[in-house]
Scaffold this motif. Structure first.
Motif, PDB file in Angstrom:
ATOM      1  N   SER B 201       0.729  -1.239   0.002  1.00  0.00           N
ATOM      2  CA  SER B 201      -0.046  -0.091  -0.116  1.00  0.00           C
ATOM      3  C   SER B 201       0.657   1.354   0.004  1.00  0.00           C
ATOM      4  N   ASP B 202       0.032   2.390  -0.717  1.00  0.00           N
ATOM      5  CA  ASP B 202       0.818   3.658  -0.281  1.00  0.00           C
ATOM      6  C   ASP B 202       0.351   4.195   1.043  1.00  0.00           C
ATOM      7  N   HIS B 203      -0.743   3.793   1.414  1.00  0.00           N
ATOM      8  CA  HIS B 203      -1.173   4.316   2.905  1.00  0.00           C
ATOM      9  C   HIS B 203      -1.883   3.144   3.454  1.00  0.00           C
ATOM     10  N   ILE B 204      -1.695   3.101   4.852  1.00  0.00           N
ATOM     11  CA  ILE B 204      -2.340   1.925   5.622  1.00  0.00           C
ATOM     12  C   ILE B 204      -3.367   2.665   6.756  1.00  0.00           C
ATOM     13  N   MET B 205      -4.552   2.157   6.880  1.00  0.00           N
ATOM     14  CA  MET B 205      -5.473   2.616   7.916  1.00  0.00           C
ATOM     15  C   MET B 205      -5.177   1.423   8.899  1.00  0.00           C
ATOM     16  N   VAL B 206      -5.013   1.917  10.260  1.00  0.00           N
ATOM     17  CA  VAL B 206      -5.019   0.667  11.140  1.00  0.00           C
ATOM     18  C   VAL B 206      -6.280   0.846  12.051  1.00  0.00           C
ATOM     19  N   LEU B 207      -7.192  -0.175  12.074  1.00  0.00           N
ATOM     20  CA  LEU B 207      -8.413   0.084  12.673  1.00  0.00           C
ATOM     21  C   LEU B 207      -8.556  -1.025  14.005  1.00  0.00           C
ATOM     22  N   ASN B 208      -8.985  -0.623  14.860  1.00  0.00           N
ATOM     23  CA  ASN B 208      -9.166  -1.746  16.123  1.00  0.00           C
ATOM     24  C   ASN B 208     -10.467  -1.070  16.721  1.00  0.00           C
ATOM     25  N   GLN B 209     -11.402  -2.276  17.012  1.00  0.00           N
ATOM     26  CA  GLN B 209     -12.691  -1.946  17.783  1.00  0.00           C
ATOM     27  C   GLN B 209     -13.338  -0.739  17.382  1.00  0.00           C
ATOM     28  N   GLY B 210     -13.574  -0.728  15.938  1.00  0.00           N
ATOM     29  CA  GLY B 210     -14.198   0.091  15.246  1.00  0.00           C
ATOM     30  C   GLY B 210     -13.676   1.716  15.258  1.00  0.00           C
ATOM     31  N   HIS B 211     -12.551   1.797  15.809  1.00  0.00           N
ATOM     32  CA  HIS B 211     -11.577   3.160  15.710  1.00  0.00           C
ATOM     33  C   HIS B 211     -10.563   3.245  14.756  1.00  0.00           C
ATOM     34  N   ILE B 212     -10.565   4.256  13.989  1.00  0.00           N
ATOM     35  CA  ILE B 212      -9.289   4.390  13.497  1.00  0.00           C
ATOM     36  C   ILE B 212      -7.877   4.821  14.543  1.00  0.00           C
ATOM     37  N   GLN B 213      -6.903   3.738  14.330  1.00  0.00           N
ATOM     38  CA  GLN B 213      -5.807   4.002  15.205  1.00  0.00           C
ATOM     39  C   GLN B 213      -4.902   4.930  14.356  1.00  0.00           C
ATOM     40  N   GLN B 214      -4.658   4.795  13.182  1.00  0.00           N
ATOM     41  CA  GLN B 214      -3.759   5.703  12.672  1.00  0.00           C
ATOM     42  C   GLN B 214      -3.693   5.378  11.314  1.00  0.00           C
ATOM     43  N   PHE B 215      -3.602   6.487  10.373  1.00  0.00           N
ATOM     44  CA  PHE B 215      -3.698   6.396   9.022  1.00  0.00           C
ATOM     45  C   PHE B 215      -2.658   7.154   8.307  1.00  0.00           C
ATOM     46  N   SER B 216      -1.438   6.347   7.765  1.00  0.00           N
ATOM     47  CA  SER B 216      -0.508   7.036   7.425  1.00  0.00           C
ATOM     48  C   SER B 216       0.255   6.268   6.436  1.00  0.00           C
ATOM     49  N   SER B 217       1.532   6.419   5.839  1.00  0.00           N
ATOM     50  CA  SER B 217       2.247   5.354   5.245  1.00  0.00           C
ATOM     51  C   SER B 217       2.804   4.328   6.286  1.00  0.00           C
ATOM     52  N   ALA B 218       3.150   3.399   5.577  1.00  0.00           N
ATOM     53  CA  ALA B 218       3.683   2.219   6.151  1.00  0.00           C
ATOM     54  C   ALA B 218       5.008   2.631   7.067  1.00  0.00           C
ATOM     55  N   GLU B 219       5.786   3.212   6.607  1.00  0.00           N
ATOM     56  CA  GLU B 219       7.100   3.552   7.321  1.00  0.00           C
ATOM     57  C   GLU B 219       6.728   4.366   8.587  1.00  0.00           C
ATOM     58  N   THR B 220       5.881   5.417   8.568  1.00  0.00           N
ATOM     59  CA  THR B 220       5.149   6.208   9.717  1.00  0.00           C
ATOM     60  C   THR B 220       4.653   5.256  10.803  1.00  0.00           C
ATOM     61  N   LEU B 221       3.957   4.258  10.150  1.00  0.00           N
ATOM     62  CA  LEU B 221       3.224   3.396  11.241  1.00  0.00           C
ATOM     63  C   LEU B 221       4.173   2.740  12.207  1.00  0.00           C
ATOM     64  N   TYR B 222       5.348   2.416  11.405  1.00  0.00           N
ATOM     65  CA  TYR B 222       6.447   1.358  11.993  1.00  0.00           C
ATOM     66  C   TYR B 222       7.179   2.483  12.789  1.00  0.00           C
ATOM     67  N   ASP B 223       7.442   3.746  12.279  1.00  0.00           N
ATOM     68  CA  ASP B 223       8.721   4.535  13.162  1.00  0.00           C
ATOM     69  C   ASP B 223       7.912   5.316  14.017  1.00  0.00           C
ATOM     70  N   ASN B 224       6.670   5.693  13.776  1.00  0.00           N
ATOM     71  CA  ASN B 224       6.108   6.592  14.696  1.00  0.00           C
ATOM     72  C   ASN B 224       4.500   6.430  14.988  1.00  0.00           C
ATOM     73  N   PRO B 225       4.470   5.086  15.696  1.00  0.00           N
ATOM     74  CA  PRO B 225       3.146   4.640  15.997  1.00  0.00           C
ATOM     75  C   PRO B 225       2.436   5.639  16.765  1.00  0.00           C
ATOM     76  N   SER B 226       1.238   5.804  16.416  1.00  0.00           N
ATOM     77  CA  SER B 226       0.515   6.874  17.252  1.00  0.00           C
ATOM     78  C   SER B 226       0.185   6.417  18.685  1.00  0.00           C
ATOM     79  N   ASN B 227       0.172   5.307  18.757  1.00  0.00           N
ATOM     80  CA  ASN B 227      -0.181   4.473  20.063  1.00  0.00           C
ATOM     81  C   ASN B 227       0.072   3.067  20.387  1.00  0.00           C
ATOM     82  N   LEU B 228       0.012   2.793  21.520  1.00  0.00           N
ATOM     83  CA  LEU B 228       0.448   1.247  21.901  1.00  0.00           C
ATOM     84  C   LEU B 228      -0.190   0.244  20.950  1.00  0.00           C
ATOM     85  N   PHE B 229      -1.465   0.173  20.496  1.00  0.00           N
ATOM     86  CA  PHE B 229      -1.969  -0.707  19.844  1.00  0.00           C
ATOM     87  C   PHE B 229      -1.203  -0.892  18.604  1.00  0.00           C
ATOM     88  N   VAL B 230      -0.927   0.378  17.851  1.00  0.00           N
ATOM     89  CA  VAL B 230      -0.323   0.509  16.590  1.00  0.00           C
ATOM     90  C   VAL B 230       0.962  -0.192  16.757  1.00  0.00           C
TER      91      VAL B 230
END
Lengths: 273, 352
Positions: B201-230
């Motif tokens: 993907s170009d962008h990934i939306m991480v969902l958990n329990q019906g909430h968007i956890q983070q919506f960003s590039s794969a690299e950002t998800l890994y380097d800058n997870p916005s929360n513990l779940f991600v």
């Protein structure tokens, strides 16, 4: 060794069973070609000296079997197609659509399957006579245009088709109507064939109902006609058997070609024999 | 087509909320993955995009157009299902042609288009076969061709690879990427497999329990997870998670006392635990005990014990024996601190 004995025993029993089942058919066939004295000979003979095909000609001349045959074909065809059409629609509704009272309605319909057919003869007769339909094709056809047995069987099959196929069809631009006839029905072909065959056999062999609602020769179906012929032909067994052969011949042909579906249909539903 | 969700909520029976106030925009021409554990609402989100399911509240836009009330047909989306959902009674060619037939395209045109698409997905040598005679990968190709047949505004893929074996999965995900780039169609890809999402993907939306956890590039998800779940969901091997109380002052002085005060959990990427102090990036040094070290292929893992907690590292270079004490350098760019709500308060780009 033990296994072999069991095997032999199994085949002996099966062959015996088949022979018992086939006996009347063979007797019918052979008798239909006998001369009058040969039919009553004791011990019975199995292969007549001269094959008397004229029995068929005479039997068909004696009573309007061609008319009966046409009647049977009309009644069977219209009943089967009509019933198939209504059942497919109803089965689709019960399996896919959501409407108020769906489950209650389904249970009520299911309940009607538990009422023995014989109990319905009188009420149905009264209804039809009030509608002035006695002695018409309508009487022979209309009561059989819906069958919950068929609805039930088709619904089971329709339900086994994955939801995703339905969604895919929706996304591809198919309406419910289109999905039903161009996707669901072709997918369910084997069940539909099975219920069709069962219905054709049922319609073709139906006796009690046509006997009650018709009393003119013109409207007799084959089984009723054959019954009438029995009293007309009296003890001329050769003619009687020739006529019987004529009546069951289409069903035998049907059975030979579609036995796979008939067996599947019976084992799948486990309801009809 | 750009897709926008404005405050979209879905609840069943008006009670149980499945999706809560989703707000996002999927840019035109991109390939976006919706990633999350099973039951997180990702397939439901896709169903709402397709129009097969209507939101309880909120609005859905395709471009500038409000399509909330429009059904699947009007939205003109193409969709590929997990079990392919091909019509079993139709040949490959007829399957691809089906949406065109529904759209009343002439017989000649639809055949031409179908063959063209079959070529695109490399299935043009199987046109007369029934789906049942094809392998899983081939069926998937047919399903993609069928979804593309009516030149959809969006291509939606619902776990399209999960019925394939591992090797084929990798091949097909590259194929999907290729087809998406060749056609340029905006594509939304639902998966529970982070590896798939990260690669495709170009962008990934991480969902958990019906909430968007983070919506960003794969690299950002890994380097800058916005929360513990991600942080825990993305990354293989999984990030080490410790309570802040497991540390006995090792982090003091390195991180603001104010942040440490608010910290509840500490996340440490396995590659941020090094036994050699190469980069001048060390946050702290901790002393651990090796419980077990393993090596398979080019992977080398070591399980460690630290203040009674288990840690995993992939960065042990020296030969170690089980039971040995091992000092490790904690690398700054692989350490994250999370507050009591799981929000990242330290690590990665502070402003990301």
């Amino acid at each position: 060794m033990k296994l072999k004995v069991a095997m032999v025993l199994r085949y002996v029993i099966l062959i015996l069973g088949a022979a018992i089942m086939l006996m009347p058919f063979l007797w019918m066939l052979s008798t239909s070609l006998k001369t009058q004295p040969e039919t009553v000979k004791i011990p019975p003979i199995w292969i007549p000296k001269h094959l008397l095909f004229s029995n068929y000609v005479n039997a068909l001349k004696e009573a309007p079997f061609v008319q009966y045959f046409i009647n049977s074909v009309i009644v069977t065809t219209v009943t089967t197609l009509g019933q198939l059409f209504t059942s497919i629609l109803a089965a689709f509704a019960f399996s896919r659509l959501n409407f108020y009272g769906k489950n209650i309605l389904f249970v009520i319909f299911l309940g009607t399957m538990m009422v023995p057919g014989e109990m319905l003869i009188i009420p149905n007769f009264v209804t039809l006579s009030k509608m002035h339909l006695i002695n018409t094709y309508g009487a022979l056809i209309i009561p059989w245009l819906a069958s919950f047995f068929t609805v039930f069987t088709l619904r089971q099959t329709f339900q086994s088709v994955p939801d995703q196929i339905y969604y895919a069809a929706k996304i591809d631009g198919a309406s419910d109507w289109h999905y039903l006839w161009h996707v669901l029905v072709p997918i369910s072909k084997s069940t539909i064939t099975a219920v069709t065959v069962l219905q054709v056999i049922g319609s073709w062999n139906a006796f009690m109902w046509p006997l009650i609602v018709t009393n003119t020769e013109k409207l007799r179906t084959l089984p009723v006609g054959l019954q009438a012929f029995t009293s007309d032909a009296g003890t001329n067994y050769a003619w009687l058997m020739a006529a019987s052969t004529f009546v069951i011949f289409p069903m035998v042909v049907l059975y030979i070609f579609l036995q796979k579906y008939i067996i599947a249909g019976i084992s799948k539903t486990g309801l009809k024999g | 087509m750009e897709v926008t969700f404005k405050d979209v909520t879905l609840s069943y029976d008006g009670k149980r909320e499945i999706l809560h106030h989703l707000n996002f925009t999927i840019p035109e021409g991109t390939l976006v993955s919706i990633l999350g554990p099973s039951g997180c609402g990702k397939s439901t989100t896709l169903m709402m995009i397709s129009g097969l399911l209507a939101p309880t509240s909120g609005q859905i836009f395709f471009g500038d157009q409000d399509v909330t009330k429009k059904d699947a047909l009007a939205r003109k989306v193409g969709m590929v299902f997990q079990n392919y959902a091909l019509y079993p009674h139709l040949s490959v060619l007829d399957n691809i042609e089906f949406p065109l037939k529904m759209a009343k395209v002439s017989k000649k045109d639809r055949k031409k288009k179908a063959i063209e698409l079959a070529k695109l997905v490399h299935i043009d040598d199987q046109l007369d076969k029934k789906p049942g005679a094809l392998s899983g990968g081939q069926q998937q190709r047919v399903a993609i061709a069928r979804a593309l047949a009516k030149e959809p505004s969006l291509l939606l893929l619902d776990e399209p690879l999960s019925n394939l074996d591992a090797r084929l999965r990798i091949e097909m995900r590259q194929e999907i990427r290729r087809i998406q780039q060749e056609t340029g169609v905006t594509t939304i890809f639902v998966t529970h497999d982070q590896d798939e999402a990260l690669h495709i993907s170009d962008h990934i939306m991480v969902l958990n329990q019906g909430h968007i956890q983070q919506f960003s590039s794969a690299e950002t998800l890994y380097d800058n997870p916005s929360n513990l779940f991600v942080a825990q969901f993305i990354g293989e091997p999984v990030i080490n998670t410790l309570d802040i109380t497991d540390f006995a002052g090792e982090l003091d002085g390195q991180i603001d006392a104010d942040i440490l005060q608010r910290t509840q959990k500490v996340g440490i990427r396995p590659e941020a635990l090094q036994d050699h102090n190469t980069v001048a990036n060390t946050l702290a040094t901790i002393t651990t005990k090796v419980t077990r070290s393993e090596k398979y292929g080019r992977e080398k893992n070591a399980l460690l014990e630290f203040h009674g907690q288990r840690l995993l590292t992939t960065e042990v270079q020296a030969d170690v024996t089980d039971g040995q004490e091992l000092p490790l350098y904690l690398q700054r760019n692989g350490v994250y601190l999370f507050d009591k709500d799981g929000v990242r308060i330290f690590g990665g780009d502070q402003d990301a």
